[in-house]
Design a protein around this motif. Structure first.
Motif, PDB file in Angstrom:
ATOM      1  N   MET B  49      -0.363   1.149  11.189  1.00  0.00           N
ATOM      2  CA  MET B  49       0.631   0.087  11.396  1.00  0.00           C
ATOM      3  C   MET B  49       0.737  -0.829  10.165  1.00  0.00           C
ATOM      4  O   MET B  49       1.763  -1.474   9.949  1.00  0.00           O
ATOM      5  CB  MET B  49       0.255  -0.746  12.621  1.00  0.00           C
ATOM      6  N   LEU B  50      -0.339  -0.918   9.391  1.00  0.00           N
ATOM      7  CA  LEU B  50      -0.317  -1.725   8.159  1.00  0.00           C
ATOM      8  C   LEU B  50       0.442  -1.024   7.033  1.00  0.00           C
ATOM      9  O   LEU B  50       1.002  -1.671   6.137  1.00  0.00           O
ATOM     10  CB  LEU B  50      -1.749  -1.967   7.653  1.00  0.00           C
ATOM     11  N   HIS B  51       0.418   0.293   7.088  1.00  0.00           N
ATOM     12  CA  HIS B  51       0.907   1.104   5.969  1.00  0.00           C
ATOM     13  C   HIS B  51       2.316   0.732   5.479  1.00  0.00           C
ATOM     14  O   HIS B  51       2.538   0.604   4.270  1.00  0.00           O
ATOM     15  CB  HIS B  51       0.816   2.593   6.346  1.00  0.00           C
ATOM     16  N   PRO B  52       3.295   0.534   6.380  1.00  0.00           N
ATOM     17  CA  PRO B  52       4.659   0.251   5.908  1.00  0.00           C
ATOM     18  C   PRO B  52       4.773  -0.991   5.019  1.00  0.00           C
ATOM     19  O   PRO B  52       5.672  -1.071   4.194  1.00  0.00           O
ATOM     20  CB  PRO B  52       5.441   0.047   7.212  1.00  0.00           C
ATOM     21  N   TYR B  53       3.861  -1.947   5.187  1.00  0.00           N
ATOM     22  CA  TYR B  53       3.943  -3.170   4.375  1.00  0.00           C
ATOM     23  C   TYR B  53       3.475  -2.910   2.950  1.00  0.00           C
ATOM     24  O   TYR B  53       3.746  -3.694   2.051  1.00  0.00           O
ATOM     25  CB  TYR B  53       3.120  -4.302   5.004  1.00  0.00           C
ATOM     26  N   PHE B  54       2.742  -1.835   2.770  1.00  0.00           N
ATOM     27  CA  PHE B  54       2.224  -1.487   1.445  1.00  0.00           C
ATOM     28  C   PHE B  54       3.066  -0.375   0.810  1.00  0.00           C
ATOM     29  O   PHE B  54       3.307  -0.392  -0.369  1.00  0.00           O
ATOM     30  CB  PHE B  54       0.759  -1.047   1.556  1.00  0.00           C
ATOM     31  N   LYS B  55       3.510   0.570   1.623  1.00  0.00           N
ATOM     32  CA  LYS B  55       4.191   1.771   1.124  1.00  0.00           C
ATOM     33  C   LYS B  55       3.399   2.408  -0.022  1.00  0.00           C
ATOM     34  O   LYS B  55       3.936   2.803  -1.054  1.00  0.00           O
ATOM     35  CB  LYS B  55       5.631   1.448   0.721  1.00  0.00           C
ATOM     36  N   SER B  56       2.112   2.452   0.177  1.00  0.00           N
ATOM     37  CA  SER B  56       1.187   3.046  -0.782  1.00  0.00           C
ATOM     38  C   SER B  56       1.037   4.526  -0.434  1.00  0.00           C
ATOM     39  O   SER B  56       1.403   4.941   0.667  1.00  0.00           O
ATOM     40  CB  SER B  56      -0.154   2.323  -0.665  1.00  0.00           C
TER      41      SER B  56
END
Lengths: 384, 384
Positions: B49-56
């Protein structure tokens, strides 16, 4: 584990431990800005309430990290690269001191001894005589992986008698369950985590140094774990970096509860629980894994030959909601570790023993069901 | 601040930010052992769920520490002692990158520019041409002390065009309030803390690396902040050290709430709030401290000449329960910083502006009372 309607989650693992209701509720206090007088007051109060468990010259520092972060803080603040250090390794956490010391370039001597045993004092003395340039000795007060509480007082005496080395003690799973007064035992650095004896969730660590420790600070690079910087601020209630505010809110009710017993009362309570747990294990026909120096924080019990420990743990977890810890590394599946650490009461212990008994029975171990809880109750009653 | 019956505590400081009710309640889930399948599932879900804010390239790592811990992790994992690094310093947090780099023995170039301004792109280009051996550039996405959001995309382009340096961005107060997609902007390391845009209490930090970042790991000693070790475990839901379990419980409802808006929706929401806050400041006859590139996370407002900012803050805190942040260092007493960061809504903002208006009026600043909130409401309505 599914949350069945009639099964409550119960922690019998050696941390995280059960959290008192008042501490859980205190974490709802989320509208807290840490750079305010009110928070500074609470922070200073928490440090003051922690102080008796350390009996250090100054109240311990509160860091926002796990216990391992405090171990790193100890190593980095008290040793320089190339320093000769001695690490006592009789289990998974002893191993960690060695890994840490090596990661930071210490000239690392490991005294390894069998899991389940406590270190040989003669051997420590011999090692220090052979290496008079040892700057620091690192060990656990309680080796969580084996359930052995090392004789800290005796070890510290041997070190002090044979060297000038700093004495650095990981009391992560020991403190509160065992009284470890720094003013009586010549410990130079004592550290612990929030989710063990103090019974709140993980995320805080507490660390105290002796005067000799403060006089021996290293010249290593450090920033997040710079104890000198933390000390400067924390005397005024300020942390160098943003603290885990809700955990500090949780800590206060827990310290107030424990404070009612006092340090010696906490030690005696955990001793009572551990003796009861040992009696229960024997009554179930099982052996303790620790050969001597049984921990007051948790009891490591050998499983019947041939039983699959992971099946037992899973059965107890799904059927009774009890979270025990299994064995680590070569002990995987071979032991069960039942913790009586944190803000736990006698019925918590009896419940844990009952679940273990029923699980053992279900998996085929033959003994009179109820013998464990009866033995525990007898021991608790005898203790007064 | 006393807890008056009719005054609720409200955070308008740039972190800790208001915590959603569901997140606060989730922290009551304290009977959690982290080495269980259920926790591993939750942990993996939180990372996803955190991933989209990083788009890493990979989901970010979750560390148990404050944002400064993640800054240290970035510096220690991505530079070696002696490496030449460039730190952009236009405020209190830019200063921190320089201190960290120096503490760890980097050959540190500081490009210092006036507080309230954003860095000059030409100057960055000139510095990198003059120092072609710069290994890494460190800067803030949002300088919390001044309310300036640096043009990260442009800065990253200039760095990439003029050097091979790693681009390391402290987005502690920026992320969520500002979209910062690593896959579009050539950021090699992006990090933040839990108590800012994600709106939960302090104690967790999140950090993601680009592929180039992962290929550039240093050979420095490290242990608690060893990102390679964390990465190995976290793909399976395991942290290297005991994680702050209750904070991870809190994080999940917050991510679910924010997820309903999506990354761009969160950016747009914070932009709307910041434009409304800027309009309010002007309507109160006050100037913004940031000359351009106004932050979407907080608005720094210059106080009327001669007004004692600490008195204003104290009045607002005791009378209305509002916690604003003042100025730091030479700005102490001269500015007020009103944050609209975290899980905050439009009425939260209007309430903060109303408290500030009444406080300013009480302390003698002359303007039509209500002008600020009216301007904010007009701006919010105009935004649709």
């Amino acid at each position: 584990m599914e949350n069945y309607a009639f099964v409550k989650d119960r922690l019998y693992c050696p941390g995280p431990t059960p959290v008192p209701h008042a501490s859980a509720v205190a974490a709802l206090q989320t509208s807290v800005y840490h750079r305010t007088d009110l928070f500074r007051e609470k922070f200073l109060y928490a440090r003051k309430m922690l102080h008796p468990y350390f009996k250090s010259p100054e109240a311990p520092l509160i860091l926002s990290c796990s216990g391992t972060g405090a171990m790193e803080a100890a190593l980095v603040n008290l040793t320089n690269a190339g320093d000769k250090v001695l690490c006592l390794n009789g289990g998974k956490f002893g191993e960690r001191w060695g890994k840490l010391a090596r990661a930071y370039g210490c000239d690392t001597i490991i005294y390894e001894f069998p899991w389940g045993e406590s270190p040989d004092l003669q051997k420590i003395s011999a090692l220090l005589s052979a290496h008079p340039d040892v700057k620091a000795v690192f060990f656990q007060a309680n080796e969580t992986s084996t359930g052995v509480a090392y004789p800290v007082r005796e070890i510290a005496s041997v070190i002090a008698a044979n060297s000038k080395a700093l004495i650095i003690v990981d009391a992560i799973s020991a403190l509160v369950a065992h009284a470890l007064p720094m003013d009586e035992i010549s410990i130079d650095c004592l550290l612990t985590g929030s989710q063990k004896g103090f019974g709140i969730p993980p995320g805080l660590a507490f660390i105290a140094l002796s005067n000799r420790g403060w006089d021996s600070l290293s010249s290593r690079p450090r920033f997040y774990f710079d104890l000198r910087k933390e000390r400067e601020g924390q005397v005024k209630g300020e942390t160098a970096w943003t603290p885990a505010t809700t955990l500090i809110e949780s800590l206060i009710p827990s310290l107030e509860l424990l404070g009612e017993q006092g340090v010696d009362g906490c030690d005696a309570h955990h001793k009572r629980l551990s003796l009861a747990c040992q009696a229960a294990a024997k009554a179930m026909g099982l052996s303790l894994f620790s050969k001597s120096h049984h921990s007051q924080a948790l009891t490591a019990i050998e499983l019947p030959a041939g039983m699959d420990g992971s099946k037992l743990l899973k059965y107890c977890r799904t059927r009774f909601g009890t979270v025990f810890a299994g064995g680590q590394d070569h002990l995987k599946g071979k032991i069960v570790r039942l913790a009586h650490l944190g803000v736990v009461d006698e019925l918590d212990l009896i419940g844990g023993i009952a679940a273990l008994e029923m699980g053992l029975h279900k998996l085929g171990h033959s003994f009179p069901l109820g013998a464990g809880v009866a033995a525990a109750m007898t021991a608790l009653n005898a203790a007064g």
